[in-house]
Motif scaffolding. Structure first.
Motif, PDB file in Angstrom:
ATOM      1  N   ARG A   1      54.587  89.109  30.021  1.00 14.70           N
ATOM      2  CA  ARG A   1      54.770  87.832  30.703  1.00 14.70           C
ATOM      3  C   ARG A   1      56.210  87.345  30.585  1.00 14.70           C
ATOM      4  O   ARG A   1      56.771  86.811  31.545  1.00 14.70           O
ATOM      5  CB  ARG A   1      53.798  86.786  30.144  1.00 14.70           C
TER       6      ARG A   1
ATOM      7  N   CYS B   1      58.893  86.427  33.665  1.00 15.83           N
ATOM      8  CA  CYS B   1      59.622  85.154  33.740  1.00 15.83           C
ATOM      9  C   CYS B   1      61.126  85.397  33.802  1.00 15.83           C
ATOM     10  O   CYS B   1      61.829  84.784  34.608  1.00 15.83           O
ATOM     11  CB  CYS B   1      59.275  84.283  32.542  1.00 15.83           C
TER      12      CYS B   1
ATOM     13  N   VAL C   1      57.905  85.321  38.162  1.00 19.42           N
ATOM     14  CA  VAL C   1      57.054  84.156  37.908  1.00 19.42           C
ATOM     15  C   VAL C   1      58.002  82.988  37.647  1.00 19.42           C
ATOM     16  O   VAL C   1      58.990  83.134  36.923  1.00 19.42           O
ATOM     17  CB  VAL C   1      56.132  84.388  36.687  1.00 19.42           C
TER      18      VAL C   1
ATOM     19  N   CYS D   1      58.749  78.791  34.145  1.00 21.72           N
ATOM     20  CA  CYS D   1      58.517  79.419  32.846  1.00 21.72           C
ATOM     21  C   CYS D   1      59.207  78.702  31.697  1.00 21.72           C
ATOM     22  O   CYS D   1      59.037  79.107  30.546  1.00 21.72           O
ATOM     23  CB  CYS D   1      59.006  80.860  32.875  1.00 21.72           C
TER      24      CYS D   1
ATOM     25  N   ARG E   1      47.519  80.260  34.219  1.00 18.10           N
ATOM     26  CA  ARG E   1      47.867  80.127  35.640  1.00 18.10           C
ATOM     27  C   ARG E   1      46.708  80.557  36.536  1.00 18.10           C
ATOM     28  O   ARG E   1      46.905  81.238  37.539  1.00 18.10           O
ATOM     29  CB  ARG E   1      49.136  80.908  35.962  1.00 18.10           C
TER      30      ARG E   1
ATOM     31  N   TRP F   1      48.668  85.718  36.756  1.00 12.67           N
ATOM     32  CA  TRP F   1      49.865  86.426  36.302  1.00 12.67           C
ATOM     33  C   TRP F   1      49.901  87.809  36.947  1.00 12.67           C
ATOM     34  O   TRP F   1      48.854  88.447  37.119  1.00 12.67           O
ATOM     35  CB  TRP F   1      49.845  86.592  34.790  1.00 12.67           C
TER      36      TRP F   1
END
Length: 196
Positions: A37, A41, A46, A49, A90, A94
């Motif tokens: 993750r 970010c 994404v 963040c 989310r 993701w």
């Protein structure tokens, strides 16, 4: 004159020492295979963040997982409130890396600062896991499917581990990777969403 210079040097040295954080690990790192993750970010894949987009290597928290370490619901951020966005499910949206149950897989860490290491451990979610909720211990098989001991050695800047993903898995799951530092009270955490 020498006494004044000596006193100034001692004072400056003491001031510099107070700027060094006590107890923090000198090592920093994150997994990029499967993509974590924090990497999504940092890459901008994404958004929203927070600070992690500039510090993907900094997900550091207390070691000792699973009996100790970050509290449930804060595992992906390593219990670090600065990176709480990593714990936000989310809605289960993701990005996920596609994998196959039972396949041999190469897991990779990028270490921006290396440190004496106890081990690297990899955990996978169980049948109770729901991707629309923050990760808890109850969501994980608490026996790692892969453990790589280091016995205090310092790893290279890029570390790869060969392992076999558990058989019989389907759908969206999560891998929690933990890099345990040998000579501090901390570890580094990385959550990677995967799709079997």
């Amino acid at each position: 004159m020498r006494r004044k210079i000596g006193a100034a040097v001692i004072g400056l040295s003491a001031a510099c020492l107070t700027l060094v954080p006590a107890g923090g690990a000198a090592g920093h790192g994150y997994t990029d295979t499967p993509t974590s993750r924090q990497v999504f970010c940092a890459q901008g894949a994404v958004t929203d963040c927070g600070e992690i987009q500039w510090e993907p290597q900094s997900v550091e928290g207390p070691k000792g997982f699973p009996s100790h370490g970050p509290s449930d619901g804060t595992l992906c951020a390593g219990g670090n409130s600065r990176f709480a966005e990593l714990d936000d499910p989310r809605g289960g949206a993701w990005p996920a890396t596609r994998v196959a149950a039972g396949q041999n897989y190469t897991f990779r860490w990028r270490l921006t600062a290396r440190h004496a290491t106890t081990d690297f451990r990899y955990y996978l979610t169980n049948d109770r896991y729901r991707p629309d909720r923050p990760l808890t211990r109850a969501d994980l098989d608490l026996t790692p499917f892969l453990t790589v001991p280091y016995n205090g050695r310092i790893p290279d800047a890029t570390v790869s581990h060969q392992g076999r993903l558990p058989a019989g898995k389907t759908g969206r799951q999560m891998i929690l990777a933990v890099w345990t530092i040998a000579d501090t009270g901390n570890a580094f955490y990385a959550c990677s969403d995967v799709e079997f």
